[in-house]
Design a protein around this motif. Structure first.
Motif, short mmCIF file in Angstrom:
data_model
loop_
_atom_site.label_atom_id
_atom_site.label_comp_id
_atom_site.label_asym_id
_atom_site.label_seq_id
_atom_site.Cartn_x
_atom_site.Cartn_y
_atom_site.Cartn_z
N LEU A 400 -38.72 -10.37 25.76
CA LEU A 400 -39.05 -8.71 25.63
C LEU A 400 -40.25 -8.65 24.54
N ARG A 401 -40.62 -9.37 23.60
CA ARG A 401 -41.68 -9.40 22.78
C ARG A 401 -42.89 -9.42 23.68
N LEU A 402 -42.99 -10.49 24.37
CA LEU A 402 -44.07 -10.78 25.44
C LEU A 402 -44.23 -9.44 26.35
N TYR B 161 -26.03 -4.77 33.79
CA TYR B 161 -27.14 -5.63 33.09
C TYR B 161 -26.28 -5.83 31.65
N ASP B 162 -26.98 -6.89 30.93
CA ASP B 162 -26.57 -6.93 29.56
C ASP B 162 -26.89 -5.92 28.71
N PRO B 163 -26.10 -5.87 27.72
CA PRO B 163 -26.08 -4.41 26.79
C PRO B 163 -27.32 -4.08 26.16
N MET B 164 -27.75 -2.71 26.21
CA MET B 164 -28.70 -2.39 25.45
C MET B 164 -30.39 -2.43 25.82
N ILE B 165 -30.11 -3.63 26.84
CA ILE B 165 -31.60 -3.79 27.26
C ILE B 165 -32.23 -2.64 28.00
N PRO B 166 -31.89 -2.31 29.16
CA PRO B 166 -32.31 -1.19 29.79
C PRO B 166 -32.61 0.09 28.79
N ASP B 167 -31.40 0.37 27.95
CA ASP B 167 -31.35 1.41 27.11
C ASP B 167 -32.60 1.33 26.19
N ALA B 168 -32.95 0.21 25.76
CA ALA B 168 -34.13 0.17 24.79
C ALA B 168 -35.36 0.39 25.41
N GLN B 283 -27.41 -3.70 17.98
CA GLN B 283 -28.02 -4.36 19.19
C GLN B 283 -29.29 -3.52 19.46
N LEU B 284 -29.33 -2.40 19.82
CA LEU B 284 -30.32 -1.53 20.39
C LEU B 284 -31.45 -1.36 19.39
N PHE B 285 -31.08 -1.35 18.03
CA PHE B 285 -32.07 -1.41 17.06
C PHE B 285 -33.04 -2.66 17.00
N SER B 286 -32.21 -3.82 17.26
CA SER B 286 -33.00 -5.17 17.24
C SER B 286 -33.96 -5.09 18.22
N TYR B 287 -33.43 -4.57 19.64
CA TYR B 287 -34.57 -4.40 20.55
C TYR B 287 -35.65 -3.72 20.39
N LEU B 288 -35.36 -2.53 19.65
CA LEU B 288 -36.37 -1.57 19.46
C LEU B 288 -37.60 -2.14 18.32
N GLN B 289 -36.97 -3.12 17.48
CA GLN B 289 -37.80 -3.82 16.66
C GLN B 289 -38.85 -4.48 17.35
N LEU B 290 -38.39 -5.48 18.40
CA LEU B 290 -39.16 -5.97 19.10
C LEU B 290 -40.05 -5.38 20.04
N PHE B 291 -39.74 -4.31 20.42
CA PHE B 291 -40.77 -3.23 21.23
C PHE B 291 -41.62 -2.46 20.12
N GLN B 292 -41.48 -2.78 18.63
CA GLN B 292 -42.24 -2.00 17.85
C GLN B 292 -42.16 -0.58 17.87
#
Lengths: 480, 480
Positions: A400-402, B161-168, B283-292
């Motif tokens: 995801l980061r990349l 899909y696995d939770p929250m990835i498309p949502d993010a 979980q969503l917020f953790s992905y949003l952090q990766l997406f900055q």
């Protein structure tokens, strides 16, 4: 109760009631409905959209090359705006339900809304294009590309100019678009409402029958002369003699020479209107020669076009190939001059002369789809340049980061929405959807600050440093 | 009879009858109609279209960057397709008149047609975008960008899909688009229907009142808490105690920390639903952090969203600038997860989980138009590269010939439709519409086989040989 097969999805249906007037109701009503679209409409799937985008790009490029501006109007207009503009076709207009408010209708074409736009905004000259869907409650024939909702691509020139120059440009545009779309050979038939009216007059058609006889002549592309003659005489009460005289003229086809010949014609030359039309036709052909498009244009006295609003030159383009025995696919473009329409919307009746052309592209889509189906080349439905993948587990966050890094650099990138997808399924997705590159990361690559960049078709892999990845992807996909 | 001023064209109108329920009739009825559009709809003029094209290009580029395919559906659907999907908003659906056939309605959004498309075509996973007009019989407020016909730009991801990835990814897309459009600062509020439902349960709202209380909570962006509380208690019969407990929760805002805190909350943690929602929110917020993108995203328990079909995460983006005292322009994007909608269209009820976002761009257009108005830079409405002109008389044919040469070489060229236009008026047209070059021909140029190429802004002129003209024009306009 008897079983029918639904015409759009071939699901078995039964005749249970008359609530749906046009179609038998299904055994399970909700189920039936959930699987159905409104008659005569269609969805576009991604492959069809990719083809549609290509066709639109060709058409829009041509319109822009000719300096056209773009406008848009609402899908519905006040009912009165459309009233009295379409002659016998008015019955095909879709009305909205009166839910307490204004009486509204879905637009039937883009020409009447354009005229309303010009009058309302007091625009006296403009060259514009408008691409949008229009609506007709016609009998759908979807296999032949006839729908109740379909696109029109209109190009029109409004303004007081010297005769036939804008008219010639419209024909040049049809020629360019049909050539560029590579749909096979085509013809553009040209005529003039003034020539038709003059012809009717000298053949002895009473004034009040001009429009209705014109509608009948318009059917000559679908009906034989015998049937058209019979409709004129039996249904519309024209004398046999007048009908036969019309028959002689409407069989004529030619070019500038025919216009010259008819200007000398003993009968035709008695009509001032016909002479004006024929003189302009000669002028039109001289401009078409300069534009080098006379190879496809035919002056054809049987062309009438149904709509009421035309006042001068009219034209229609047909594809001459496909179908056995030279049967044509039908009209793919049509238009003409309508100098009176804007005045109908102006409080003081001020006229704005207009000429335009409408490209009916549903048939074009059908042909392009068939061509794509027959071709070995796969139609891509996305533009993704790279898939971010991993062969190892627990690297979702790194993927995801990349991916976000690539998005932020303007790279078109995809990543699988699974925590631990198999490498094979990630590569398979690339094969299926034509993604040319895969950026693979694993523990080792992360440690080394690199990405393994794989070219899908050659299966070749090289390590690229993370800092150079974006440039490397751009370099490798610049010709995609 | 008393005079009114028409709200859309400011033409004086008089109240003559009640045929038009919503608006006074004009003195001259036909005249009135000819100058009017249906309420809540608008035309786009060429300048507005140029801005619209730019906005669409930004949005489509983003969707394509994320690997989305494109689909299209008809503007009307069978009435039953839309029935029971929109809760209290169903009254805003436009129906078509029953003209003998199916009962049809104009689409209210692009989400329900998308779900119908997935079920009908048995698609179980797709990432698609769809840009089209939707229709709502709402009270128009056109100055604030609220219309009855307006565009939606939808991006949705369907599939298991696995939770929250498309949502993010949906939130990342909103962040990208709003940043690129440069509309000023924005916030994206996030909540989850399961958190709301869990909150209602632990606050003592009866099960059958969840949806209606949810609708009331949704008004918190327009109404004060006091008014919302009063509607809950007085109109919807909720106990004061339950309302006050809701009031405590809906005032909360935060990020991942708030989700963690509520997971520990004595009352909230009693609801399984709420816990599921809160765990996913973390979980969503953790992905949003990766997406900055966490800088703009707020977990806000007051966000409810009106539509019935949401089942999980919901979100809404608002512009925080403009307007005095921090009053927001309103929502410019919204969406969420709707895992049950596709199953409503499937005969076997098979579910396809979906999450998506809709960009409501009418407000964006309004802002961009105001910015263009305020800016010194002129918006070009055509892409014309060169005007073919002449200073002398009787050169129409030569102008047309040269123009056709340029068109055939792919150059965007215009020519005046007059036999003998003045050079000044030809140059003026270039100034007005931003055409950068003029190709001037005269007797001498024709004799010498050259064209005088004039740069409009510098007025500099050079002779270019006819053979090199196309390349020279391309070279000079390559950065336009």
């Amino acid at each position: 109760s008897p079983l029918f097969s639904c015409s759009s999805c071939s699901m078995p249906t039964t005749l249970l009631g008359s609530y749906l007037h046009l179609r038998p109701r299904c055994l399970a009503y909700a189920l039936f409905l959930s699987f159905h679209l409104s008659q005569g409409t269609r969805d576009y799937n991604p492959k069809q959209m990719a083809i549609r985008e290509k066709v639109f790009n060709t058409i829009i490029s041509c319109f822009k090359r000719h300096g056209a501006e773009n406008i848009d109007t609402p899908v519905f207009e006040l009912k009165e705006t459309l009233t009295g503009k379409y002659g016998e076709d008015s019955k095909l207009i879709y009305d909205l339900k009166d839910q307490g408010g204004e009486l509204l209708s879905l637009r039937y074409d883009l020409t009447v809304p354009f005229a309303r736009y010009l009058a309302m905004n007091k625009v006296t000259n403009i060259k514009r294009y408008h691409i949008a869907k229009v609506y007709r409650r016609d009998n759908p024939a979807m296999t032949r590309g006839r729908y109740r909702e379909f696109y029109q691509c209109d190009f029109d020139i409004a303004g007081q100019y010297d005769p036939m120059i804008p008219d010639a440009e419209c024909l040049k545009i049809v020629h360019e678009i049909l050539s560029e779309l590579e749909l096979g050979d085509f013809r553009i038939k040209v005529n003039d409402r003034r020539i038709l009216d003059g012809m009717f007059a000298v053949c002895g058609v009473p004034d009040d029958k001009f429009r209705t006889i014109c509608s009948t002549v318009d059917k000559l592309d679908k009906m034989s002369w015998e049937d058209v003659r019979s409709e004129m005489v039996k249904e519309k009460g024209l004398s046999e003699e007048a009908a036969d005289q019309i028959g002689q003229y409407v069989s004529l086809q030619g070019g500038m020479d025919l216009a010259e010949r008819l200007l000398q014609d003993a009968k035709m030359s008695q009509s001032k209107q016909a002479c004006a039309g024929l003189t302009d036709m000669k002028q039109l052909f001289s401009y078409l020669q300069l534009f080098q498009v006379t190879d496809k244009v035919v002056f054809d006295l049987s062309l009438a076009r149904g709509l009421d609003y035309y006042t001068g030159v009219i034209y229609e383009a047909i594809l001459t190939q496909t179908g056995p025995e030279g049967v044509s696919v039908g009209s793919v473009a049509g238009g003409g001059r309508y100098d009176g329409l804007v005045g109908m919307f102006d409080p003081k009746g001020r006229k704005v002369p207009c000429v335009g052309v409408s490209i009916g592209i549903e048939r074009v889509f059908s042909i392009m789809e068939q061509k794509a189906e027959a071709s070995a080349e796969k139609v891509r439905t996305t533009e993704t340049q790279v898939m971010v993948a991993s062969a190892q587990k627990n690297l979702l966050e790194e993927r995801l980061r990349l991916t976000a890094e690539l998005w932020n650099a303007g790279i078109k990138a995809e990543v699988m929405y699974k925590k631990n997808p198999k490498l094979l399924s990630q590569l398979q997705h690339c094969e299926d959807s034509g993604i040319p590159l895969v950026a693979i990361i694993g523990e080792q690559e992360l440690k080394d600050g690199v990405v393994k960049l794989r070219t899908v078709h050659s299966r070749e892999e090289i390590d690229v440093s993370r800092a150079e990845l974006v440039e490397e992807i751009k370099r490798r996909t610049s010709d995609v």
